[in-house]
Design a protein around this motif. Structure first.
Motif, PDB file in Angstrom:
ATOM      1  N   VAL A  97      45.645  12.199  56.890  1.00 55.35           N
ATOM      2  CA  VAL A  97      44.188  12.352  56.911  1.00 55.35           C
ATOM      3  C   VAL A  97      43.594  11.525  55.780  1.00 55.35           C
ATOM      4  O   VAL A  97      43.964  11.687  54.614  1.00 55.35           O
ATOM      5  CB  VAL A  97      43.773  13.826  56.724  1.00 55.35           C
ATOM      6  CG1 VAL A  97      42.253  13.943  56.703  1.00 55.35           C
ATOM      7  CG2 VAL A  97      44.359  14.692  57.808  1.00 55.35           C
ATOM      8  N   LEU A  98      42.670  10.636  56.149  1.00 56.31           N
ATOM      9  CA  LEU A  98      41.927   9.876  55.159  1.00 56.31           C
ATOM     10  C   LEU A  98      40.636  10.616  54.862  1.00 56.31           C
ATOM     11  O   LEU A  98      39.856  10.890  55.767  1.00 56.31           O
ATOM     12  CB  LEU A  98      41.626   8.466  55.676  1.00 56.31           C
ATOM     13  CG  LEU A  98      40.932   7.514  54.705  1.00 56.31           C
ATOM     14  CD1 LEU A  98      41.316   6.074  54.998  1.00 56.31           C
ATOM     15  CD2 LEU A  98      39.411   7.650  54.767  1.00 56.31           C
ATOM     16  N   VAL A  99      40.424  10.985  53.599  1.00 55.55           N
ATOM     17  CA  VAL A  99      39.239  11.730  53.188  1.00 55.55           C
ATOM     18  C   VAL A  99      38.242  10.760  52.555  1.00 55.55           C
ATOM     19  O   VAL A  99      38.573  10.043  51.608  1.00 55.55           O
ATOM     20  CB  VAL A  99      39.605  12.849  52.195  1.00 55.55           C
ATOM     21  CG1 VAL A  99      38.347  13.629  51.773  1.00 55.55           C
ATOM     22  CG2 VAL A  99      40.632  13.797  52.809  1.00 55.55           C
ATOM     23  N   LEU A 100      37.020  10.771  53.088  1.00 58.10           N
ATOM     24  CA  LEU A 100      35.951   9.907  52.609  1.00 58.10           C
ATOM     25  C   LEU A 100      34.755  10.772  52.265  1.00 58.10           C
ATOM     26  O   LEU A 100      34.426  11.710  52.989  1.00 58.10           O
ATOM     27  CB  LEU A 100      35.581   8.884  53.696  1.00 58.10           C
ATOM     28  CG  LEU A 100      34.470   7.891  53.369  1.00 58.10           C
ATOM     29  CD1 LEU A 100      34.875   6.968  52.217  1.00 58.10           C
ATOM     30  CD2 LEU A 100      34.119   7.074  54.605  1.00 58.10           C
ATOM     31  N   LEU A 101      34.077  10.442  51.166  1.00 55.84           N
ATOM     32  CA  LEU A 101      32.859  11.140  50.763  1.00 55.84           C
ATOM     33  C   LEU A 101      31.651  10.374  51.267  1.00 55.84           C
ATOM     34  O   LEU A 101      31.610   9.146  51.197  1.00 55.84           O
ATOM     35  CB  LEU A 101      32.797  11.266  49.238  1.00 55.84           C
ATOM     36  CG  LEU A 101      34.019  11.876  48.562  1.00 55.84           C
ATOM     37  CD1 LEU A 101      33.809  11.976  47.057  1.00 55.84           C
ATOM     38  CD2 LEU A 101      34.348  13.238  49.154  1.00 55.84           C
ATOM     39  N   VAL A 102      30.646  11.097  51.740  1.00 55.54           N
ATOM     40  CA  VAL A 102      29.493  10.452  52.364  1.00 55.54           C
ATOM     41  C   VAL A 102      28.678   9.621  51.382  1.00 55.54           C
ATOM     42  O   VAL A 102      27.963   8.706  51.787  1.00 55.54           O
ATOM     43  CB  VAL A 102      28.601  11.509  53.064  1.00 55.54           C
ATOM     44  CG1 VAL A 102      27.765  12.300  52.032  1.00 55.54           C
ATOM     45  CG2 VAL A 102      27.712  10.877  54.119  1.00 55.54           C
ATOM     46  N   ASP A 103      28.804   9.915  50.086  1.00 59.40           N
ATOM     47  CA  ASP A 103      27.967   9.220  49.102  1.00 59.40           C
ATOM     48  C   ASP A 103      28.653   8.013  48.469  1.00 59.40           C
ATOM     49  O   ASP A 103      28.308   7.600  47.362  1.00 59.40           O
ATOM     50  CB  ASP A 103      27.487  10.189  48.021  1.00 59.40           C
ATOM     51  CG  ASP A 103      28.629  10.785  47.198  1.00 59.40           C
ATOM     52  OD1 ASP A 103      29.811  10.529  47.523  1.00 59.40           O
ATOM     53  OD2 ASP A 103      28.335  11.527  46.243  1.00 59.40           O
ATOM     54  N   THR A 104      29.621   7.425  49.187  1.00 58.36           N
ATOM     55  CA  THR A 104      30.311   6.232  48.679  1.00 58.36           C
ATOM     56  C   THR A 104      30.139   5.074  49.670  1.00 58.36           C
ATOM     57  O   THR A 104      31.115   4.610  50.261  1.00 58.36           O
ATOM     58  CB  THR A 104      31.809   6.519  48.436  1.00 58.36           C
ATOM     59  OG1 THR A 104      32.390   7.027  49.651  1.00 58.36           O
ATOM     60  CG2 THR A 104      32.014   7.521  47.318  1.00 58.36           C
ATOM     61  N   PRO A 105      28.904   4.592  49.850  1.00 57.95           N
ATOM     62  CA  PRO A 105      28.658   3.572  50.886  1.00 57.95           C
ATOM     63  C   PRO A 105      29.269   2.219  50.584  1.00 57.95           C
ATOM     64  O   PRO A 105      29.334   1.364  51.473  1.00 57.95           O
ATOM     65  CB  PRO A 105      27.124   3.484  50.925  1.00 57.95           C
ATOM     66  CG  PRO A 105      26.692   3.897  49.562  1.00 57.95           C
ATOM     67  CD  PRO A 105      27.659   4.974  49.156  1.00 57.95           C
ATOM     68  N   GLY A 106      29.747   2.019  49.374  1.00 55.15           N
ATOM     69  CA  GLY A 106      30.389   0.755  49.044  1.00 55.15           C
ATOM     70  C   GLY A 106      31.821   0.651  49.530  1.00 55.15           C
ATOM     71  O   GLY A 106      32.475  -0.387  49.359  1.00 55.15           O
TER      72      GLY A 106
END
Length: 198
Positions: A97-106
């Motif tokens: 599972v790759l976890v991504l945070l919504v506030d990292t648009p870069g």
């Protein structure tokens, strides 16, 4: 290897003044940008966890990616740990599972795909920026139950990651930026950077 994408987008965005999932960058909500990046990186299935202003955030997510599973963290106010547990519980059986945070648009699809490609069921892999660990993080299947058990309050997976010597770093600083968009000033800076690049 099946690498799922898990997008954490439940927070209220108190410093931003609105839920960050709904903050627009380039005319597009951050939740939509992040889901598109996960899709373009080949992550499947994709799960997005919403909480604050859940109906609007869920609608924006579904508009952007009708195939994504949208789940609501009922106790999202307790912090990122609750969102992470909710998202992990909603996933089917996957290799990682790759976890991504919504506030990292870069962090775009090239960086996500690079980190995902390094994953195995037994590994933890993190994106790195000039050698410094950051996001995204990929947890192999063998770690998922322990990650969920360790997640609490606003700590998310940090407690599980702390002090481990078996986390592999994959450099993504050449194709991504690690900056969080937490405040209107952060958003203005990122918007300005994008305008200069364009």
């Amino acid at each position: 290897m099946t690498v799922a994408g898990l997008l954490l987008a439940a927070g209220a965005g108190r410093r931003m003044g609105t839920p960050k999932a709904l903050v627009e960058l380039g005319g597009e909500p951050l939740v939509a940008r992040a889901l598109r990046a996960l899709q373009d990186a080949g992550c499947t299935p994709r799960v997005v966890v919403v909480g604050a202003d859940a109906d609007r955030a869920a609608a924006a997510a579904r508009d952007a990616d009708p195939e994504a599973l949208v789940v609501t963290a009922s106790a999202w106010e307790q912090g990122m740990g609750e969102s992470l547990r909710t998202g992990l519980a909603a996933l089917p059986d996957v290799d990682a599972v790759l976890v991504l945070l919504v506030d990292t648009p870069g962090i775009g699809p090239v960086a996500l795909a690079r980190v995902a490609a390094a994953a195995t069921p037994g590994d933890i892999v993190r994106g790195a920026y000039d050698g410094r660990p950051g996001h995204p993080v990929v947890f192999g299947r063998d770690h998922l139950a322990a990650v969920a058990a360790a997640a609490h309050d606003d700590v998310g997976a940090r407690g599980y990651l702390a002090g481990r010597d078996d986390v592999r770093a994959v450099e993504v600083g050449d194709v991504a930026t690690r900056d969080d968009v937490d405040t209107p000033a952060d958003l203005a800076r990122v918007s300005s950077d994008r305008a200069q690049e364009g």
